[in-house]
Scaffold this motif. Structure first.
Motif, PDB file in Angstrom:
ATOM      1  N   MET A  98      18.097   8.132   6.244  1.00 40.45           N
ATOM      2  CA  MET A  98      17.989   7.288   7.426  1.00 40.45           C
ATOM      3  C   MET A  98      18.413   5.863   7.070  1.00 40.45           C
ATOM      4  O   MET A  98      18.192   5.421   5.940  1.00 40.45           O
ATOM      5  CB  MET A  98      16.530   7.239   7.925  1.00 40.45           C
ATOM      6  CG  MET A  98      15.979   8.545   8.411  1.00 40.45           C
ATOM      7  SD  MET A  98      14.168   8.477   8.656  1.00 40.45           S
ATOM      8  CE  MET A  98      14.064   7.511  10.156  1.00 40.45           C
ATOM      9  N   SER A  99      18.994   5.153   8.018  1.00 35.45           N
ATOM     10  CA  SER A  99      19.278   3.732   7.795  1.00 35.45           C
ATOM     11  C   SER A  99      17.947   2.985   7.739  1.00 35.45           C
ATOM     12  O   SER A  99      16.919   3.477   8.217  1.00 35.45           O
ATOM     13  CB  SER A  99      20.129   3.171   8.935  1.00 35.45           C
ATOM     14  OG  SER A  99      19.369   3.124  10.137  1.00 35.45           O
ATOM     15  N   ARG A 100      17.953   1.798   7.177  1.00 40.01           N
ATOM     16  CA  ARG A 100      16.730   0.990   7.119  1.00 40.01           C
ATOM     17  C   ARG A 100      16.202   0.739   8.527  1.00 40.01           C
ATOM     18  O   ARG A 100      15.013   0.817   8.787  1.00 40.01           O
ATOM     19  CB  ARG A 100      17.003  -0.336   6.402  1.00 40.01           C
ATOM     20  CG  ARG A 100      15.825  -1.302   6.358  1.00 40.01           C
ATOM     21  CD  ARG A 100      14.653  -0.809   5.500  1.00 40.01           C
ATOM     22  NE  ARG A 100      15.038  -0.413   4.178  1.00 40.01           N
ATOM     23  CZ  ARG A 100      15.355  -1.246   3.179  1.00 40.01           C
ATOM     24  NH1 ARG A 100      15.294  -2.541   3.346  1.00 40.01           N
ATOM     25  NH2 ARG A 100      15.714  -0.771   2.007  1.00 40.01           N
ATOM     26  N   ALA A 118      11.349  -7.692  11.650  1.00 43.43           N
ATOM     27  CA  ALA A 118      11.729  -7.238  10.312  1.00 43.43           C
ATOM     28  C   ALA A 118      12.554  -8.315   9.632  1.00 43.43           C
ATOM     29  O   ALA A 118      13.382  -8.967  10.276  1.00 43.43           O
ATOM     30  CB  ALA A 118      12.530  -5.944  10.405  1.00 43.43           C
ATOM     31  N   ILE A 119      12.313  -8.487   8.345  1.00 41.84           N
ATOM     32  CA  ILE A 119      13.121  -9.391   7.523  1.00 41.84           C
ATOM     33  C   ILE A 119      13.849  -8.501   6.522  1.00 41.84           C
ATOM     34  O   ILE A 119      13.221  -7.842   5.698  1.00 41.84           O
ATOM     35  CB  ILE A 119      12.256 -10.424   6.773  1.00 41.84           C
ATOM     36  CG1 ILE A 119      11.288 -11.132   7.714  1.00 41.84           C
ATOM     37  CG2 ILE A 119      13.146 -11.431   6.056  1.00 41.84           C
ATOM     38  CD1 ILE A 119      10.249 -11.983   6.995  1.00 41.84           C
ATOM     39  N   ASP A 120      15.175  -8.492   6.628  1.00 39.64           N
ATOM     40  CA  ASP A 120      15.961  -7.560   5.819  1.00 39.64           C
ATOM     41  C   ASP A 120      17.377  -8.085   5.646  1.00 39.64           C
ATOM     42  O   ASP A 120      17.908  -8.738   6.543  1.00 39.64           O
ATOM     43  CB  ASP A 120      16.005  -6.195   6.513  1.00 39.64           C
ATOM     44  CG  ASP A 120      16.187  -5.044   5.561  1.00 39.64           C
ATOM     45  OD1 ASP A 120      17.145  -5.083   4.759  1.00 39.64           O
ATOM     46  OD2 ASP A 120      15.388  -4.102   5.607  1.00 39.64           O
ATOM     47  N   ASN A 121      17.983  -7.765   4.511  1.00 42.72           N
ATOM     48  CA  ASN A 121      19.382  -8.135   4.293  1.00 42.72           C
ATOM     49  C   ASN A 121      20.334  -7.026   4.728  1.00 42.72           C
ATOM     50  O   ASN A 121      21.541  -7.209   4.712  1.00 42.72           O
ATOM     51  CB  ASN A 121      19.624  -8.488   2.821  1.00 42.72           C
ATOM     52  CG  ASN A 121      19.452  -7.304   1.895  1.00 42.72           C
ATOM     53  OD1 ASN A 121      18.599  -6.440   2.130  1.00 42.72           O
ATOM     54  ND2 ASN A 121      20.236  -7.258   0.838  1.00 42.72           N
ATOM     55  N   ASP A 122      19.794  -5.885   5.134  1.00 46.77           N
ATOM     56  CA  ASP A 122      20.616  -4.731   5.522  1.00 46.77           C
ATOM     57  C   ASP A 122      20.580  -4.574   7.042  1.00 46.77           C
ATOM     58  O   ASP A 122      19.563  -4.189   7.606  1.00 46.77           O
ATOM     59  CB  ASP A 122      20.065  -3.471   4.850  1.00 46.77           C
ATOM     60  CG  ASP A 122      20.850  -2.223   5.195  1.00 46.77           C
ATOM     61  OD1 ASP A 122      21.851  -2.315   5.938  1.00 46.77           O
ATOM     62  OD2 ASP A 122      20.456  -1.142   4.726  1.00 46.77           O
ATOM     63  N   GLU A 123      21.696  -4.885   7.699  1.00 52.96           N
ATOM     64  CA  GLU A 123      21.742  -4.759   9.154  1.00 52.96           C
ATOM     65  C   GLU A 123      22.468  -3.490   9.605  1.00 52.96           C
ATOM     66  O   GLU A 123      22.592  -3.229  10.796  1.00 52.96           O
ATOM     67  CB  GLU A 123      22.386  -5.998   9.777  1.00 52.96           C
ATOM     68  CG  GLU A 123      23.845  -6.183   9.424  1.00 52.96           C
ATOM     69  CD  GLU A 123      24.423  -7.467   9.994  1.00 52.96           C
ATOM     70  OE1 GLU A 123      23.831  -8.058  10.914  1.00 52.96           O
ATOM     71  OE2 GLU A 123      25.489  -7.878   9.501  1.00 52.96           O
ATOM     72  N   LYS A 136      18.013 -11.258   9.806  1.00 52.57           N
ATOM     73  CA  LYS A 136      18.934 -10.857   8.747  1.00 52.57           C
ATOM     74  C   LYS A 136      19.028 -11.964   7.702  1.00 52.57           C
ATOM     75  O   LYS A 136      19.220 -13.124   8.026  1.00 52.57           O
ATOM     76  CB  LYS A 136      20.308 -10.593   9.375  1.00 52.57           C
ATOM     77  CG  LYS A 136      21.480 -10.514   8.430  1.00 52.57           C
ATOM     78  CD  LYS A 136      21.572  -9.198   7.736  1.00 52.57           C
ATOM     79  CE  LYS A 136      22.878  -9.019   7.004  1.00 52.57           C
ATOM     80  NZ  LYS A 136      23.065  -9.801   5.800  1.00 52.57           N
ATOM     81  N   THR A 137      18.860 -11.571   6.435  1.00 56.31           N
ATOM     82  CA  THR A 137      18.984 -12.517   5.330  1.00 56.31           C
ATOM     83  C   THR A 137      20.280 -12.274   4.574  1.00 56.31           C
ATOM     84  O   THR A 137      20.863 -11.200   4.628  1.00 56.31           O
ATOM     85  CB  THR A 137      17.796 -12.386   4.349  1.00 56.31           C
ATOM     86  OG1 THR A 137      17.787 -11.058   3.828  1.00 56.31           O
ATOM     87  CG2 THR A 137      16.484 -12.709   5.025  1.00 56.31           C
ATOM     88  N   ASP A 138      20.691 -13.284   3.845  1.00 58.63           N
ATOM     89  CA  ASP A 138      21.850 -13.189   2.962  1.00 58.63           C
ATOM     90  C   ASP A 138      21.394 -12.614   1.623  1.00 58.63           C
ATOM     91  O   ASP A 138      20.320 -12.984   1.124  1.00 58.63           O
ATOM     92  CB  ASP A 138      22.448 -14.585   2.763  1.00 58.63           C
ATOM     93  CG  ASP A 138      23.630 -14.576   1.829  1.00 58.63           C
ATOM     94  OD1 ASP A 138      24.749 -14.294   2.292  1.00 58.63           O
ATOM     95  OD2 ASP A 138      23.431 -14.839   0.616  1.00 58.63           O
TER      96      ASP A 138
END
Length: 159
Positions: A98-100, A118-123, A136-138
């Motif tokens: 599954m995707s994040r 959600a805080i995540d670098n994977d969009e 979305k984080t870098d």
């Protein structure tokens, strides 16, 4: 209940984290350390004691929930109420494919929080109805990015 789904790599530290049987968990980016941006997360959440954390990191699946939780500061550990991966809830093969975003959405449907983000670098692969909940984080800046911090403060103030 308000929930923050929190990834680790690319959020609370640089994304370049690896594991080897000989050295264990290590960071490839020189000058970076594991969990270096946890104080930022603590500060962002401090005014909102009702915000709980659900771990949405691969650390839970790769090591264990207890191990992943133990990496956080005591203040953040006290907020943790679970993880998106549950041995009893989700078949490992299905979860791993599954995707994040789909993992988070499945947990949102199970947990049914009043508000969530959600805080995540994977969009990649986030369901459309969840995109407005993703900060979305870098990969290299994570929570150290002032724009990300501003987005989190703005979102929390709107709750």
């Amino acid at each position: 209940m308000w929930v923050c789904y929190c990834d680790y790599d690319g959020v609370v530290h640089d994304d370049a984290v690896y594991w080897s049987p000989r050295t264990g968990i290590y960071m490839r980016t020189q000058g970076r350390t594991l969990f270096e941006w946890l104080p930022i997360l603590e500060e962002l959440l401090a005014p909102y004691p009702n915000v709980k954390i659900v771990l949405s990191t691969s650390w839970v699946r790769a090591r264990s929930f207890a191990f992943a939780k133990s990496q956080l500061t005591p203040a953040l550990q006290s907020r943790v109420i679970g993880a998106t991966f549950h041995n009893r809830e989700t078949e490992k093969f299905l979860f791993d494919n599954m995707s994040r975003g789909s993992q988070v959405w499945a947990d949102v449907q199970r947990r049914n929080p009043e508000r969530w983000f959600a805080i995540d670098n994977d969009e990649h692969g986030w369901p459309d109805l969840c995109r407005d909940h993703l900060i979305k984080t870098d990969d290299r800046l994570g929570l150290s990015d002032p724009l990300v911090q501003h987005s989190i403060r703005k979102l929390l103030a709107s709750f």
